[in-house]
Write a protein that holds these residues in place. Structure first.
Motif, PDB file in Angstrom:
ATOM      1  N   ASN A   5       0.858  -1.179   0.000  1.00 30.50           N
ATOM      2  CA  ASN A   5       0.000   0.000   0.000  1.00 30.50           C
ATOM      3  C   ASN A   5       0.892   1.226   0.000  1.00 30.50           C
ATOM      4  O   ASN A   5       2.072   1.140   0.295  1.00 30.50           O
ATOM      5  CB  ASN A   5      -0.875   0.025   1.260  1.00 30.50           C
ATOM      6  CG  ASN A   5      -1.744  -1.211   1.340  1.00 30.50           C
ATOM      7  OD1 ASN A   5      -2.378  -1.576   0.359  1.00 30.50           O
ATOM      8  ND2 ASN A   5      -1.739  -1.869   2.489  1.00 30.50           N
ATOM      9  N   THR A   7       2.813   4.153   1.470  1.00 31.62           N
ATOM     10  CA  THR A   7       3.411   4.137   2.791  1.00 31.62           C
ATOM     11  C   THR A   7       3.202   5.456   3.513  1.00 31.62           C
ATOM     12  O   THR A   7       3.752   6.473   3.124  1.00 31.62           O
ATOM     13  CB  THR A   7       4.927   3.852   2.655  1.00 31.62           C
ATOM     14  OG1 THR A   7       5.077   2.694   1.855  1.00 31.62           O
ATOM     15  CG2 THR A   7       5.555   3.635   3.993  1.00 31.62           C
ATOM     16  N   THR A   8       2.413   5.397   4.560  1.00 31.65           N
ATOM     17  CA  THR A   8       2.178   6.578   5.377  1.00 31.65           C
ATOM     18  C   THR A   8       2.761   6.307   6.758  1.00 31.65           C
ATOM     19  O   THR A   8       2.369   5.346   7.405  1.00 31.65           O
ATOM     20  CB  THR A   8       0.669   6.854   5.524  1.00 31.65           C
ATOM     21  OG1 THR A   8       0.097   6.871   4.223  1.00 31.65           O
ATOM     22  CG2 THR A   8       0.419   8.170   6.233  1.00 31.65           C
ATOM     23  N   PRO A   9       3.735   7.105   7.197  1.00 26.64           N
ATOM     24  CA  PRO A   9       4.358   6.799   8.482  1.00 26.64           C
ATOM     25  C   PRO A   9       3.395   7.003   9.651  1.00 26.64           C
ATOM     26  O   PRO A   9       2.560   7.899   9.634  1.00 26.64           O
ATOM     27  CB  PRO A   9       5.527   7.780   8.555  1.00 26.64           C
ATOM     28  CG  PRO A   9       5.242   8.845   7.568  1.00 26.64           C
ATOM     29  CD  PRO A   9       4.339   8.266   6.539  1.00 26.64           C
ATOM     30  N   SER A  10       3.552   6.135  10.649  1.00 26.19           N
ATOM     31  CA  SER A  10       2.798   6.310  11.884  1.00 26.19           C
ATOM     32  C   SER A  10       3.337   7.546  12.590  1.00 26.19           C
ATOM     33  O   SER A  10       4.441   8.028  12.299  1.00 26.19           O
ATOM     34  CB  SER A  10       2.981   5.085  12.764  1.00 26.19           C
ATOM     35  OG  SER A  10       4.328   5.022  13.192  1.00 26.19           O
ATOM     36  N   ASP A  26       7.513   1.637  -1.896  1.00 23.92           N
ATOM     37  CA  ASP A  26       6.384   1.471  -2.823  1.00 23.92           C
ATOM     38  C   ASP A  26       6.825   0.930  -4.180  1.00 23.92           C
ATOM     39  O   ASP A  26       5.986   0.504  -4.977  1.00 23.92           O
ATOM     40  CB  ASP A  26       5.658   2.806  -3.007  1.00 23.92           C
ATOM     41  CG  ASP A  26       4.953   3.223  -1.722  1.00 23.92           C
ATOM     42  OD1 ASP A  26       4.656   2.326  -0.907  1.00 23.92           O
ATOM     43  OD2 ASP A  26       4.725   4.433  -1.534  1.00 23.92           O
ATOM     44  N   ARG A  59       8.138  -1.682   6.179  1.00 19.04           N
ATOM     45  CA  ARG A  59       6.788  -1.128   5.997  1.00 19.04           C
ATOM     46  C   ARG A  59       5.968  -1.291   7.284  1.00 19.04           C
ATOM     47  O   ARG A  59       5.249  -0.377   7.697  1.00 19.04           O
ATOM     48  CB  ARG A  59       6.096  -1.826   4.831  1.00 19.04           C
ATOM     49  CG  ARG A  59       4.681  -1.328   4.553  1.00 19.04           C
ATOM     50  CD  ARG A  59       4.078  -2.089   3.387  1.00 19.04           C
ATOM     51  NE  ARG A  59       4.791  -1.821   2.141  1.00 19.04           N
ATOM     52  CZ  ARG A  59       4.569  -0.747   1.388  1.00 19.04           C
ATOM     53  NH1 ARG A  59       3.669   0.133   1.738  1.00 19.04           N
ATOM     54  NH2 ARG A  59       5.242  -0.554   0.279  1.00 19.04           N
ATOM     55  N   LEU A  62       7.063   1.289   9.702  1.00 19.08           N
ATOM     56  CA  LEU A  62       6.650   2.622   9.280  1.00 19.08           C
ATOM     57  C   LEU A  62       5.164   2.862   9.536  1.00 19.08           C
ATOM     58  O   LEU A  62       4.742   3.956   9.946  1.00 19.08           O
ATOM     59  CB  LEU A  62       6.962   2.764   7.780  1.00 19.08           C
ATOM     60  CG  LEU A  62       7.135   4.152   7.198  1.00 19.08           C
ATOM     61  CD1 LEU A  62       8.063   4.992   8.045  1.00 19.08           C
ATOM     62  CD2 LEU A  62       7.671   4.036   5.785  1.00 19.08           C
ATOM     63  N   GLN A  63       4.389   1.825   9.351  1.00 18.70           N
ATOM     64  CA  GLN A  63       2.937   1.970   9.526  1.00 18.70           C
ATOM     65  C   GLN A  63       2.485   1.710  10.956  1.00 18.70           C
ATOM     66  O   GLN A  63       1.293   1.774  11.245  1.00 18.70           O
ATOM     67  CB  GLN A  63       2.214   1.032   8.549  1.00 18.70           C
ATOM     68  CG  GLN A  63       2.476   1.422   7.086  1.00 18.70           C
ATOM     69  CD  GLN A  63       1.784   0.514   6.088  1.00 18.70           C
ATOM     70  OE1 GLN A  63       1.524  -0.650   6.366  1.00 18.70           O
ATOM     71  NE2 GLN A  63       1.508   1.046   4.909  1.00 18.70           N
ATOM     72  N   ASP A  65       2.645  -1.125  12.622  1.00 17.65           N
ATOM     73  CA  ASP A  65       2.215  -2.493  12.912  1.00 17.65           C
ATOM     74  C   ASP A  65       3.289  -3.271  13.671  1.00 17.65           C
ATOM     75  O   ASP A  65       3.001  -4.251  14.344  1.00 17.65           O
ATOM     76  CB  ASP A  65       1.889  -3.241  11.605  1.00 17.65           C
ATOM     77  CG  ASP A  65       0.784  -2.554  10.819  1.00 17.65           C
ATOM     78  OD1 ASP A  65      -0.067  -1.907  11.463  1.00 17.65           O
ATOM     79  OD2 ASP A  65       0.787  -2.647   9.574  1.00 17.65           O
TER      80      ASP A  65
END
Ligand code: SF4
Ligand code: SF4
Length: 431
Positions: A5, A7-10, A26, A59, A62-63, A65
């Motif tokens: 998906n 990639t949007t950082p937390s 990506d 990833r 970064l997200q 998880d």
């Protein structure tokens, strides 16, 4: 494997080096072409220790998880050699080297490096400590004790075998380089380990360059190149060292900055990237990066000049930071081609890492030795008397592995071989 998906950082990782580099994730289409190019995947047979697996873990971090404090995650980044074999294998152009360095820089902000790594990086950052450490190493080598300790089981003997492997490059110059009236001016990055433990190879480098029409100029004030620091995630230290070197090479007035150590050459060419966020140094870094060359590139640009015969069966083992990071492939082969009498034999997977990878072999010895064992088996199968490379870490790793395992072949720097060829051309009584 899930489809990627955007990639949007937390919130936890916003503004970190990994968040800034995250767009590179990506590009991965999860095709798996990189798997067979990855020495740790081949050695450990775990997808998490593959490039594709590590990108998924990045990833996840970064997200939000996965957590930076979770050792079951971070251990897979620690086990990465940083060899970038995956980068040249990747059809999608994933900038894996940038991503793993950004991951390590982010990790370094949240957890301390292992004590051994902290100690080594500190020594390489401080010139007096480094000078002292290398003097102690030379003195130890002179006593012959490391040669004895190198016979012990590999788990304890390997650092001694590495030190012992730097011996034997003591040949005196036996030819006078052709006189140079004009020609490009080059400044040698003398390098910490190269000047401290393999100074004869540095002198050979100066001779072969002069013999090919280059004028050597001094560049006082240079320091460690910073590659070890950058690869470990200690970016501030790498930047400090880069600024000192940029200033030193600017003062030298050299047309080219030359290295005989592929790892050092790689970071020199990446100084612009390293100092991209520093407006006072960015352009200066770009200038030095553009003028940096591996010694084989400069030699190949001049032919190189042919030497006298050296009768040996040799195999070229490409340093990762020459082949994958600098993308310099043909010039070392051109140098070997200038040496009559050599029988150059193929080495299977010569583009794969030997397991040295800076200080990796000291902080991740188990995986390093597994990777090395594959390389040693390939060298044995090649039938080579000499395995030729051009990076001190690789030569020490290969040299120690060959020595402690009782193998027939020996490791030699590309430049030392060319130097021997020029000496052979000049004859036994030349000076
Ligand atoms: S080869 Fe490139 S695109 Fe394919 S899985 Fe590996 S990193 Fe991703
Ligand atoms: S840099 Fe080397 S060890 Fe790390 S993932 Fe890529 S190929 Fe594997």
């Amino acid at each position: 494997m899930h489809a990627p998906n955007a990639t949007t950082p937390s919130a936890a990782l916003a503004g970190t080096p990994l968040a800034r580099a995250g767009a590179g994730l990506d590009l991965c289409v999860h095709c798996g072409f990189c798997l067979q190019a990855c020495p740790t995947y081949l050695a450990l047979d775990d997808e998490n220790d593959s490039p594709r697996g590590r990108l998924v873990l990045m990833r996840g971090l970064l997200q939000g998880d996965l957590q930076l404090t979770d050792e079951s995650v971070t251990t897979h980044f620690d086990r990465c050699l940083g060899c970038r074999g995956c980068e040249t294998a990747c059809p999608s152009g994933v900038p894996y080297g940038t991503l793993i360095e950004a991951t390590r820089a982010t990790l370094a902000q949240r957890r301390p490096l292992p004590a051994v790594a902290r100690f080594l990086l500190r020594v390489f950052r401080h010139p007096r400590l480094l000078t002292l450490a290398l003097a102690v190493a030379r003195a130890a080598r002179w006593t012959g004790v490391p040669a004895l300790l190198a016979r012990l089981p590999r788990d304890v003997s390997f650092p001694f075998a590495m030190l012992e492997s730097t011996r034997g490059r003591d040949a005196k110059p036996s030819y006078a380089p052709a006189a140079v009236a004009e020609g490009p001016r080059v400044a040698l990055l003398t390098g910490c380990v190269m000047e401290g433990l393999c100074a004869t190879t540095n002198r050979a480098t100066e001779r072969v360059l002069a013999h090919n029409g280059y004028q050597l100029v001094d560049a006082p004030g240079q320091r460690c190149c910073g590659a070890l620091h950058a690869h470990a995630g200690d970016v501030p230290a790498a930047q400090e060292l880069a600024r000192a070197n940029i200033a030193a090479f600017e003062r030298s007035g050299a047309d080219f900055v030359v290295t005989n150590a592929a790892g050092c050459g790689s970071i020199l060419k990446e100084y612009e990237h390293l100092l991209a966020d520093d407006p006072a140094w960015r352009e200066r870094a770009k200038g030095i990066a553009a003028r940096s060359r591996d010694v084989s590139e400069l030699l190949a640009a001049r032919g190189p000049r042919r030497g006298g015969p050296v009768h040996a069966t040799v195999a070229w083992d490409a340093p990762c930071h020459l082949q994958h990071a600098q993308r310099v492939v043909q010039p070392p082969l051109a140098v070997l081609g200038a040496i009559p009498g050599l029988r150059v034999v193929p080495l299977v997977d010569s583009d794969q890492c030997c397991g040295s990878a800076g200080i990796y072999n000291l902080v991740e010895p188990d995986t390093s030795h597994r990777v090395l064992d594959t390389k040693l088996a390939r060298i044995d199968a090649s039938g080579a008397d000499l395995v030729v490379s051009s990076n001190p870490g690789c030569l020490m790793q290969l040299g120690a592995g060959l020595l402690s395992g009782g193998h027939r072949a020996r490791a030699v720097h590309l430049v030392d071989l060319l130097d021997a060829s020029y000496a052979a051309e000049a004859g036994p009584h030349a000076t």
